[in-house]
Design a protein around this motif. Structure first.
Motif, short mmCIF file in Angstrom:
data_model
loop_
_atom_site.label_atom_id
_atom_site.label_comp_id
_atom_site.label_asym_id
_atom_site.label_seq_id
_atom_site.Cartn_x
_atom_site.Cartn_y
_atom_site.Cartn_z
N UNK A 188 3.38 -11.02 -9.93
CA UNK A 188 3.57 -9.63 -10.31
C UNK A 188 2.27 -8.99 -10.73
N UNK A 189 1.46 -9.72 -11.50
CA UNK A 189 0.15 -9.19 -11.91
C UNK A 189 -0.73 -8.94 -10.69
N UNK A 190 -0.71 -9.86 -9.75
CA UNK A 190 -1.55 -9.75 -8.56
C UNK A 190 -1.20 -8.49 -7.76
N UNK A 191 0.08 -8.35 -7.39
CA UNK A 191 0.47 -7.23 -6.53
C UNK A 191 0.42 -5.90 -7.26
N UNK A 192 0.81 -5.88 -8.52
CA UNK A 192 0.81 -4.64 -9.27
C UNK A 192 -0.61 -4.09 -9.45
N UNK A 193 -1.55 -4.98 -9.74
CA UNK A 193 -2.93 -4.53 -9.92
C UNK A 193 -3.52 -4.01 -8.62
N UNK A 194 -3.20 -4.67 -7.49
CA UNK A 194 -3.70 -4.18 -6.21
C UNK A 194 -3.20 -2.77 -5.92
N UNK A 195 -1.93 -2.53 -6.13
CA UNK A 195 -1.34 -1.23 -5.79
C UNK A 195 -1.79 -0.14 -6.76
N UNK A 196 -1.79 -0.45 -8.06
CA UNK A 196 -2.15 0.55 -9.06
C UNK A 196 -3.61 0.99 -8.89
N UNK A 230 -11.63 2.68 -1.99
CA UNK A 230 -10.39 2.70 -1.20
C UNK A 230 -10.42 1.66 -0.10
N UNK A 231 -11.55 1.56 0.60
CA UNK A 231 -11.63 0.64 1.74
C UNK A 231 -11.60 -0.82 1.31
N UNK A 232 -12.37 -1.17 0.28
CA UNK A 232 -12.41 -2.58 -0.15
C UNK A 232 -11.08 -3.03 -0.73
N UNK A 233 -10.51 -2.24 -1.62
CA UNK A 233 -9.22 -2.61 -2.18
C UNK A 233 -8.11 -2.54 -1.13
N UNK A 234 -8.20 -1.53 -0.25
CA UNK A 234 -7.21 -1.40 0.82
C UNK A 234 -7.27 -2.55 1.80
N UNK A 235 -8.47 -3.07 2.04
CA UNK A 235 -8.60 -4.21 2.95
C UNK A 235 -7.88 -5.43 2.41
N UNK A 236 -7.99 -5.66 1.10
CA UNK A 236 -7.27 -6.78 0.49
C UNK A 236 -5.76 -6.56 0.53
N UNK A 237 -5.32 -5.33 0.29
CA UNK A 237 -3.89 -5.04 0.36
C UNK A 237 -3.37 -5.31 1.77
N UNK A 238 -4.08 -4.81 2.77
CA UNK A 238 -3.65 -5.01 4.15
C UNK A 238 -3.63 -6.49 4.52
#
Length: 207
Positions: free
Chosen positions: A117-125, A153-161
């Motif tokens: 939960x910490x992992x995914x929530x921090x990525x999205x927030x 946006x790009x670096x964090x978005x790349x990890x999300x994707x």
């Protein structure tokens, strides 16, 4: 006298222990570094003007924090906290290949619910924060900070994707599944359909 001893049967204790184990944070150091770089990059973006008026210095500090966050999440915390990993390699033909991996079978149960939960929530927030900053720089015409926001946006978005691809695996899209299903149905109908009745010609009737 009966010499048998009463044995207490603690039904459900194993399940309770498993639930409690999955709620615990098993990798506190990984959780710390998963949060510290991304939170510091946001704080540096918001308050860097209080400590230095040099845009170049602020730019370098924020980009370094974003880069360290990207590397840490991609190579360490994703594997430890949620059992996912994505990476790239060059094959023998010189082509770039993207690999998306996830724990399978019983290994999936090793992932802590709290850490996930910490992992995914921090990525999205954090991604939401950078998107808000993006529109903020546009509306205030503060274009010199636009490059920093786009990098965030790009670096964090790349990890999300990458981690969403790991989570979903190599499943086909709904459109491809629907297309293949309809194609199979059409082919099946064509094969099973009886051949049309041959219409008798005038020559066959006279003969």
């Amino acid at each position: 006298m009966d010499d048998t001893e009463d044995v207490a049967l603690n039904f459900g204790e194993e399940e309770d222990q498993e639930i409690q184990r999955r709620k615990n944070i098993k990798h506190p150091i990984a959780v710390f570094f998963h949060l510290v770089f991304r939170v510091c990059s946001i704080l540096a973006y918001l308050f860097c003007g209080w400590f230095s008026s040099s845009f170049i210095l602020n730019f370098i500090v924020i980009i370094l924090l974003l880069s360290m966050d990207f590397w840490t999440v991609k190579n360490i915390t994703g594997r430890l906290l949620v059992g996912l990993r994505w990476w790239n390699h060059i094959d023998e033909d010189g082509k770039s290949q993207w690999i998306y991996e996830s724990r399978k079978g019983a290994a999936k149960n090793l992932v802590s619910t709290a850490e996930s939960q910490i992992f995914w929530l921090s990525l999205i927030v954090i991604e939401i924060f950078w998107v808000v900053f993006f529109f903020g720089t546009l509306f205030t015409f503060n274009f010199k900070w636009l490059m920093i926001v786009i990098v965030g946006i790009l670096l964090n978005g790349a990890n999300i994707y990458g981690y969403i691809r790991c989570k979903l695996g190599t499943r086909k899209s709904i459109s491809s599944i629907a297309g293949s299903f309809l194609g199979a149905q059409v082919f099946r109908n064509m094969v099973s359909q009886p051949s049309p009745t041959k219409v008798p010609t005038l020559e066959s009737i006279l003969n």
